[in-house]
Design a protein around this motif. Structure first.
Motif, mmCIF file in Angstrom:
data_model
loop_
_atom_site.group_PDB
_atom_site.id
_atom_site.type_symbol
_atom_site.label_atom_id
_atom_site.label_comp_id
_atom_site.label_asym_id
_atom_site.label_seq_id
_atom_site.Cartn_x
_atom_site.Cartn_y
_atom_site.Cartn_z
ATOM 1 N N VAL A 48 0.863 -1.190 0.000
ATOM 2 C CA VAL A 48 0.000 0.000 0.000
ATOM 3 C C VAL A 48 0.895 1.233 0.000
ATOM 4 O O VAL A 48 1.941 1.272 0.665
ATOM 5 N N SER A 49 0.490 2.241 -0.747
ATOM 6 C CA SER A 49 1.253 3.489 -0.805
ATOM 7 C C SER A 49 1.333 4.118 0.576
ATOM 8 O O SER A 49 0.335 4.199 1.298
ATOM 9 N N ALA A 50 2.515 4.583 0.953
ATOM 10 C CA ALA A 50 2.762 5.184 2.267
ATOM 11 C C ALA A 50 2.902 6.692 2.101
ATOM 12 O O ALA A 50 3.896 7.177 1.548
ATOM 13 N N ALA A 51 1.913 7.427 2.585
ATOM 14 C CA ALA A 51 1.934 8.881 2.458
ATOM 15 C C ALA A 51 2.982 9.487 3.385
ATOM 16 O O ALA A 51 3.356 8.903 4.406
ATOM 17 N N GLY A 52 3.437 10.684 3.032
ATOM 18 C CA GLY A 52 4.440 11.393 3.816
ATOM 19 C C GLY A 52 4.042 12.835 4.053
ATOM 20 O O GLY A 52 2.896 13.238 3.787
ATOM 21 N N PRO A 53 4.959 13.653 4.556
ATOM 22 C CA PRO A 53 4.630 15.064 4.834
ATOM 23 C C PRO A 53 4.172 15.840 3.607
ATOM 24 O O PRO A 53 3.278 16.687 3.708
ATOM 25 N N ASP A 54 4.755 15.559 2.445
ATOM 26 C CA ASP A 54 4.327 16.273 1.238
ATOM 27 C C ASP A 54 2.882 15.931 0.893
ATOM 28 O O ASP A 54 2.112 16.815 0.487
ATOM 29 N N ASP A 55 2.521 14.673 1.049
ATOM 30 C CA ASP A 55 1.121 14.292 0.799
ATOM 31 C C ASP A 55 0.190 14.940 1.820
ATOM 32 O O ASP A 55 -0.937 15.324 1.482
ATOM 33 N N ALA A 56 0.641 15.053 3.073
ATOM 34 C CA ALA A 56 -0.190 15.682 4.100
ATOM 35 C C ALA A 56 -0.456 17.146 3.762
ATOM 36 O O ALA A 56 -1.584 17.641 3.919
ATOM 37 N N ARG A 57 0.568 17.847 3.294
ATOM 38 C CA ARG A 57 0.363 19.245 2.920
ATOM 39 C C ARG A 57 -0.521 19.367 1.687
ATOM 40 O O ARG A 57 -1.360 20.286 1.607
ATOM 41 N N ALA A 58 -0.379 18.463 0.735
ATOM 42 C CA ALA A 58 -1.252 18.493 -0.450
ATOM 43 C C ALA A 58 -2.701 18.232 -0.076
ATOM 44 O O ALA A 58 -3.628 18.827 -0.659
ATOM 45 N N ALA A 59 -2.915 17.351 0.903
ATOM 46 C CA ALA A 59 -4.282 17.066 1.340
ATOM 47 C C ALA A 59 -4.906 18.292 2.009
ATOM 48 O O ALA A 59 -6.101 18.573 1.830
ATOM 49 N N ILE A 60 -4.097 19.038 2.778
ATOM 50 C CA ILE A 60 -4.623 20.256 3.397
ATOM 51 C C ILE A 60 -5.011 21.272 2.332
ATOM 52 O O ILE A 60 -6.061 21.939 2.427
ATOM 53 N N GLU A 61 -4.173 21.406 1.312
ATOM 54 C CA GLU A 61 -4.492 22.342 0.226
ATOM 55 C C GLU A 61 -5.795 21.947 -0.462
ATOM 56 O O GLU A 61 -6.648 22.810 -0.742
ATOM 57 N N ALA A 62 -5.970 20.661 -0.740
ATOM 58 C CA ALA A 62 -7.196 20.214 -1.409
ATOM 59 C C ALA A 62 -8.418 20.430 -0.533
ATOM 60 O O ALA A 62 -9.482 20.853 -1.018
ATOM 61 N N ALA A 63 -8.299 20.137 0.759
ATOM 62 C CA ALA A 63 -9.435 20.321 1.665
ATOM 63 C C ALA A 63 -9.774 21.798 1.832
ATOM 64 O O ALA A 63 -10.958 22.167 1.874
ATOM 65 N N GLN A 64 -8.759 22.651 1.934
ATOM 66 C CA GLN A 64 -9.018 24.085 2.084
ATOM 67 C C GLN A 64 -9.693 24.654 0.843
ATOM 68 O O GLN A 64 -10.576 25.520 0.944
ATOM 69 N N ALA A 65 -9.307 24.169 -0.315
ATOM 70 C CA ALA A 65 -9.927 24.659 -1.552
ATOM 71 C C ALA A 65 -11.389 24.226 -1.656
ATOM 72 O O ALA A 65 -12.213 24.937 -2.247
ATOM 73 N N ALA A 66 -11.715 23.069 -1.112
ATOM 74 C CA ALA A 66 -13.092 22.579 -1.191
ATOM 75 C C ALA A 66 -13.958 23.063 -0.038
ATOM 76 O O ALA A 66 -15.169 22.814 -0.041
ATOM 77 N N ALA A 67 -13.371 23.747 0.946
ATOM 78 C CA ALA A 67 -14.131 24.128 2.133
ATOM 79 C C ALA A 67 -15.196 25.175 1.824
ATOM 80 O O ALA A 67 -16.347 25.051 2.263
ATOM 81 N N ALA A 68 -14.843 26.224 1.079
ATOM 82 C CA ALA A 68 -15.793 27.307 0.830
ATOM 83 C C ALA A 68 -17.011 26.849 0.033
ATOM 84 O O ALA A 68 -18.151 27.164 0.410
ATOM 85 N N PRO A 69 -16.853 26.121 -1.097
ATOM 86 C CA PRO A 69 -18.060 25.662 -1.807
ATOM 87 C C PRO A 69 -18.934 24.731 -0.960
ATOM 88 O O PRO A 69 -20.171 24.812 -1.022
ATOM 89 N N TRP A 70 -18.301 23.846 -0.179
ATOM 90 C CA TRP A 70 -19.097 22.917 0.640
ATOM 91 C C TRP A 70 -19.782 23.649 1.790
ATOM 92 O O TRP A 70 -20.849 23.244 2.241
ATOM 93 N N ARG A 71 -19.175 24.713 2.256
ATOM 94 C CA ARG A 71 -19.763 25.493 3.334
ATOM 95 C C ARG A 71 -21.082 26.121 2.902
ATOM 96 O O ARG A 71 -22.028 26.230 3.702
#
Length: 380
Positions: A48-71
């Protein structure tokens, strides 16, 4: 993306990798993988793919971008998506139960029951999503009116354990999505496949991209520390061991965010100062009223009274002689022995450093002095 059977996830990733960020299946940024084994046989399930700090930061960017429309998405639309997710989980019960059996080791009957339990969280919070209302009323002093509106807190990060890979994921994901919050999820390294299947089913239910990001990894501190150090992560929820929870609490202490460490979290003992004989030590587990009055009974802690000649509790009769000693208790307790009568069996009581005179009198009768028979009683 329709899932049929356990082959799509049990044998290979659904696409290029197992890191689910922004609605896409990606390999880990560092290219690492780790092994998932069947606990029943020890056989390798797959890498299984093992995520790292770069993936964690990319996930935050994706979630932050989707927060306003979902709100701003109407609650009715959120409810419909969660209802569809509930329906899909019930339709894929066999597939999800097979994954749980494969990576968790549960019996199929228990795994199927967990899938039904996990699906109910989607239905429950789908109905609660349309009930998140506001309140309006007059101030008690008059002359003013109060309006209370509830808003999503923002990006949320969740860490789930291995023992309930489906239920513990849905019970965190469902309320966050119902309230309008994007989700970052790190499943347990032993059971990542079930969480990935839940993410695939939510995508099929129509969940917009970026609202759910799943990062499997065997190096949890690298991912979780990145989330806790980012101010855009507004709420963090963890269910797991007490030792890990303490470390996460220390890391999150410097940030202003809401923290939730599970319904059955354990906290250090705290001294409560009550009145008279009600003074005791209790475990702080969220019961405010019991902590305030000192009447919590889940964790009996026996503590001798400070004054000479008084016994805190009769251990042998009520608790089988077992006691949890606070750290600040004076020297180890002593077991005093008295005969119930000159020719009768001896009775033993656990007290503090001093001999309880009041109790010894009640056991020896009306005489206030120790008789010949009592003086020959065996020492502790």
């Amino acid at each position: 993306m329709k899932l049929v059977g356990i082959d799509p996830l049990a044998k290979a990733p659904l696409a290029d990798g197992d890191v689910f960020i922004g609605g896409r299946w990606l390999p880990a940024a560092g290219g690492r993988t780790y092994s998932v084994h069947d606990p029943a046989t020890g056989a390798l399930v797959r890498e299984v793919s093992a995520a790292g700090p770069d993936d964690a930061r990319a996930a935050i960017e994706a979630a932050q971008a989707a927060a306003a429309p979902w709100r701003t998405t109407p609650p009715r639309r959120r409810s419909e998506i969660l209802h569809d997710a509930f329906r899909l989980l019930r339709e894929h019960t066999d597939m999800l139960a097979g994954l749980i059996v494969l990576e968790n080791g549960k019996a199929y009957r228990d795994a199927a029951a967990e899938v039904g339990y996990a699906a109910e969280f989607f239905r429950w919070f789908a109905e609660e999503a349309v009930r998140i209302g506001s309140s309006f009323g007059d101030a008690p002093g008059g002359g003013f009116r109060h309006v209370v509106r509830r808003h999503p807190v923002g990006v949320t990060a969740f860490v789930t354990p291995w023992n309930f890979p489906a239920a513990m994921a849905t019970r965190k994901i469902a309320p966050a999505l119902a309230a309008g919050c994007p989700v970052l999820l790190k499943p347990a390294p032993q059971t990542p496949l079930t969480a990935l299947a839940v993410a695939a089913l939510l995508t099929e239910a129509g969940l917009p991209e970026g609202l759910l990001n799943v990062l499997p990894t065997d190096r949890a501190p690298e991912v979780v520390s990145t989330w806790l150090g980012d101010e855009r992560v507004c709420k963090f929820s963890f269910t797991g061991s007490t030792a890990t929870g303490k470390l996460l609490l220390e890391q999150a202490g410097g940030q202003r965010r809401r923290r939730d460490h599970g319904a059955r979290r354990q906290r250090p003992l705290r001294r409560l100062r009550g009145r008279g004989r009600r003074r005791r030590r209790t475990r702080r587990d969220g019961c405010q009223d019991a902590r305030r009055r000192g009447l919590h009974r889940r964790q009996p802690v026996l503590r001798p009274h400070r004054r000479r000649g008084r016994v805190h509790r009769e251990v042998r009769r009520r608790h089988g002689g077992r006691a949890h000693r606070p750290r600040d208790w004076p020297p180890r307790p002593r077991i005093w022995t008295w005969p119930r009568r000159p020719d009768g069996p001896r009775t033993r009581f656990l007290t503090g450093r001093h001999r309880p005179r009041t109790l010894s009198r009640s056991l020896r009768g009306s005489s206030s002095r120790r008789g010949p028979a009592a003086s020959t009683a065996a020492r502790p």
